[in-house]
Design a protein around this motif. Structure first.
Motif, PDB file in Angstrom:
ATOM      1  N   ALA A 119      30.530 124.826  91.700  1.00 38.32           N
ATOM      2  CA  ALA A 119      31.457 124.106  90.818  1.00 38.32           C
ATOM      3  C   ALA A 119      32.596 125.012  90.352  1.00 38.32           C
ATOM      4  O   ALA A 119      33.749 124.586  90.302  1.00 38.32           O
ATOM      5  CB  ALA A 119      30.702 123.534  89.624  1.00 38.32           C
ATOM      6  N   LEU A 120      32.290 126.273  90.031  1.00 37.10           N
ATOM      7  CA  LEU A 120      33.331 127.185  89.557  1.00 37.10           C
ATOM      8  C   LEU A 120      34.276 127.612  90.675  1.00 37.10           C
ATOM      9  O   LEU A 120      35.454 127.874  90.422  1.00 37.10           O
ATOM     10  CB  LEU A 120      32.711 128.411  88.888  1.00 37.10           C
ATOM     11  N   LEU A 121      33.776 127.672  91.898  1.00 36.72           N
ATOM     12  CA  LEU A 121      34.671 127.976  93.021  1.00 36.72           C
ATOM     13  C   LEU A 121      35.608 126.804  93.292  1.00 36.72           C
ATOM     14  O   LEU A 121      36.746 126.994  93.703  1.00 36.72           O
ATOM     15  CB  LEU A 121      33.876 128.330  94.278  1.00 36.72           C
ATOM     16  N   GLU A 122      35.117 125.600  93.046  1.00 37.04           N
ATOM     17  CA  GLU A 122      35.982 124.435  93.191  1.00 37.04           C
ATOM     18  C   GLU A 122      37.085 124.442  92.136  1.00 37.04           C
ATOM     19  O   GLU A 122      38.220 124.084  92.419  1.00 37.04           O
ATOM     20  CB  GLU A 122      35.169 123.145  93.097  1.00 37.04           C
ATOM     21  N   LYS A 123      36.711 124.873  90.909  1.00 37.63           N
ATOM     22  CA  LYS A 123      37.700 124.901  89.826  1.00 37.63           C
ATOM     23  C   LYS A 123      37.151 125.738  88.671  1.00 37.63           C
ATOM     24  O   LYS A 123      36.115 125.393  88.095  1.00 37.63           O
ATOM     25  CB  LYS A 123      37.974 123.479  89.331  1.00 37.63           C
ATOM     26  N   LEU A 159      31.879 123.764  78.643  1.00 42.97           N
ATOM     27  CA  LEU A 159      31.942 122.342  78.319  1.00 42.97           C
ATOM     28  C   LEU A 159      32.491 121.529  79.491  1.00 42.97           C
ATOM     29  O   LEU A 159      31.948 120.490  79.855  1.00 42.97           O
ATOM     30  CB  LEU A 159      32.791 122.114  77.064  1.00 42.97           C
ATOM     31  N   GLU A 160      33.583 122.020  80.088  1.00 43.92           N
ATOM     32  CA  GLU A 160      34.149 121.324  81.245  1.00 43.92           C
ATOM     33  C   GLU A 160      33.147 121.271  82.391  1.00 43.92           C
ATOM     34  O   GLU A 160      33.020 120.256  83.076  1.00 43.92           O
ATOM     35  CB  GLU A 160      35.428 122.021  81.723  1.00 43.92           C
ATOM     36  N   LEU A 161      32.418 122.368  82.571  1.00 44.58           N
ATOM     37  CA  LEU A 161      31.421 122.441  83.635  1.00 44.58           C
ATOM     38  C   LEU A 161      30.310 121.420  83.413  1.00 44.58           C
ATOM     39  O   LEU A 161      29.916 120.713  84.344  1.00 44.58           O
ATOM     40  CB  LEU A 161      30.858 123.857  83.701  1.00 44.58           C
ATOM     41  N   SER A 218      29.435 114.511  88.784  1.00 47.29           N
ATOM     42  CA  SER A 218      29.394 114.734  90.231  1.00 47.29           C
ATOM     43  C   SER A 218      28.106 115.416  90.665  1.00 47.29           C
ATOM     44  O   SER A 218      27.190 114.765  91.146  1.00 47.29           O
ATOM     45  CB  SER A 218      30.621 115.520  90.696  1.00 47.29           C
ATOM     46  N   ILE A 219      28.024 116.721  90.485  1.00 42.34           N
ATOM     47  CA  ILE A 219      26.857 117.464  90.964  1.00 42.34           C
ATOM     48  C   ILE A 219      25.574 116.922  90.362  1.00 42.34           C
ATOM     49  O   ILE A 219      24.536 116.889  91.009  1.00 42.34           O
ATOM     50  CB  ILE A 219      27.022 118.977  90.669  1.00 42.34           C
ATOM     51  N   ALA A 227      36.419 120.513 103.852  1.00 39.41           N
ATOM     52  CA  ALA A 227      35.791 120.533 102.529  1.00 39.41           C
ATOM     53  C   ALA A 227      35.618 119.111 101.999  1.00 39.41           C
ATOM     54  O   ALA A 227      34.569 118.766 101.451  1.00 39.41           O
ATOM     55  CB  ALA A 227      36.621 121.366 101.557  1.00 39.41           C
ATOM     56  N   ASP A 228      36.631 118.272 102.176  1.00 37.83           N
ATOM     57  CA  ASP A 228      36.532 116.884 101.710  1.00 37.83           C
ATOM     58  C   ASP A 228      35.539 116.087 102.548  1.00 37.83           C
ATOM     59  O   ASP A 228      34.840 115.216 102.030  1.00 37.83           O
ATOM     60  CB  ASP A 228      37.909 116.220 101.723  1.00 37.83           C
ATOM     61  N   ARG A 229      35.470 116.378 103.841  1.00 37.84           N
ATOM     62  CA  ARG A 229      34.476 115.694 104.690  1.00 37.84           C
ATOM     63  C   ARG A 229      33.054 116.025 104.231  1.00 37.84           C
ATOM     64  O   ARG A 229      32.194 115.149 104.198  1.00 37.84           O
ATOM     65  CB  ARG A 229      34.648 116.095 106.157  1.00 37.84           C
ATOM     66  N   LEU A 230      32.840 117.296 103.892  1.00 36.23           N
ATOM     67  CA  LEU A 230      31.511 117.690 103.417  1.00 36.23           C
ATOM     68  C   LEU A 230      31.177 117.008 102.094  1.00 36.23           C
ATOM     69  O   LEU A 230      30.055 116.531 101.894  1.00 36.23           O
ATOM     70  CB  LEU A 230      31.420 119.209 103.285  1.00 36.23           C
ATOM     71  N   ARG A 231      32.141 116.934 101.173  1.00 35.07           N
ATOM     72  CA  ARG A 231      31.905 116.235  99.906  1.00 35.07           C
ATOM     73  C   ARG A 231      31.597 114.759 100.159  1.00 35.07           C
ATOM     74  O   ARG A 231      30.731 114.175  99.516  1.00 35.07           O
ATOM     75  CB  ARG A 231      33.123 116.377  98.995  1.00 35.07           C
ATOM     76  N   HIS A 232      32.302 114.167 101.108  1.00 38.35           N
ATOM     77  CA  HIS A 232      32.062 112.765 101.441  1.00 38.35           C
ATOM     78  C   HIS A 232      30.671 112.590 102.053  1.00 38.35           C
ATOM     79  O   HIS A 232      29.973 111.614 101.758  1.00 38.35           O
ATOM     80  CB  HIS A 232      33.157 112.256 102.390  1.00 38.35           C
ATOM     81  N   LEU A 233      30.249 113.535 102.892  1.00 39.28           N
ATOM     82  CA  LEU A 233      28.908 113.458 103.474  1.00 39.28           C
ATOM     83  C   LEU A 233      27.824 113.518 102.395  1.00 39.28           C
ATOM     84  O   LEU A 233      26.800 112.824 102.494  1.00 39.28           O
ATOM     85  CB  LEU A 233      28.699 114.571 104.497  1.00 39.28           C
TER      86      LEU A 233
END
Length: 177
Positions: A10-14, A19-21, A28-29, A145-151
Motif C-alpha cells: 500500500a505504501l509503495l502504491e502511495k 490514518l490514510e493507510l 481496498s486491501i 500493474a492495473d491488470r494485476l489489480r483487476h485480476l
C-alpha cells in the motif's frame, strides 16, 4: 501473506499517513486481507524500526501532526523477495462450513435462515465488486500493474459468484429435505 507485506504494498502504491493507510485498507486491501487499525499502527512502528519504511519529514513542525510514511529500499527489497517466494494454497477455513457440519449432528434448526443471510451478504459484496470494476476498470486496463489489480478484483468477483451458487444450492437442498 502477512500484514507487513500488505502495508509495504500500500505504501509503495502511495505514501500515506497511518490514518490514510487504515482508510485505504478499509476500501481496498481489506477486502482480501483485513486488519484492525491498531494492528496497522503497530506494524508501521515495527517496519520503521526495522528500517523498511520512514516517516517523511514534516513541512512545518506541529503537535499532533500526522506522520506520512514511505517505503525505503530495504522495504522494497523485502517485498520483492516475498513476492518471489512460492506459497501453497491454504485450506478453506470457514466457520459456516463447520457450523453446517455440526448441524448434521445436532440438527439443522436455524441453518436455512443463516444460509439465506450469508447469501444476501455475498450478493451485496458481489454488487460492490462489480461497481468497483465498472468504475475503475472500464475500459479494461492496459498497464501491467492495473491488470494485476483487476485480476485481484476478478478473484473476489469469482469467489462471491462461487458462494452465491453454492449457497443457493445448499438452501435448495435444505428446502427439499
Amino acid at each position: 501473506m502477512s500484514l507487513p507485506h500488505a502495508i509495504l504494498t500500500a505504501l509503495l502504491e502511495k505514501p500515506s499517513s497511518g490514518l490514510e493507510l487504515t482508510r485505504r485498507f478499509d476500501r481496498s486491501i481489506g477486502y482480501f486481507w483485513s486488519s484492525t487499525h491498531q494492528q496497522i499502527y503497530r506494524e508501521l512502528g515495527k517496519l520503521e524500526q526495522a528500517g523498511r519504511i520512514r516517516a517523511l519529514p514534516a513541512a512545518a513542525p506541529a503537535r499532533g501532526q500526522k506522520k506520512e510514511y514511505e517505503v525505503l529500499p530495504a522495504g522494497r527489497e523485502e517485498l520483492a523477495a516475498w513476492v518471489a517466494l512460492p506459497e501453497d494454497p491454504r485450506p478453506v477455513r470457514d466457520p459456516l462450513l463447520l457450523r453446517m457440519r455440526a448441524a448434521a449432528v445436532v440438527g439443522v434448526n436455524g441453518m436455512e435462515t443463516e444460509l439465506r443471510r450469508h447469501l444476501t451478504l455475498h450478493e451485496s459484496q458481489l454488487a460492490e465488486y462489480r461497481q468497483i470494476e465498472e468504475r475503475d476498470f472500464t475500459p479494461p486496463p492496459e498497464a501491467d500493474a492495473d491488470r494485476l489489480r483487476h485480476l485481484v478484483l476478478r478473484g473476489g468477483i469469482d469467489l462471491e459468484t462461487f458462494w452465491i451458487g453454492w449457497l443457493t444450492r445448499a438452501i435448495g437442498d435444505l428446502e427439499e429435505g
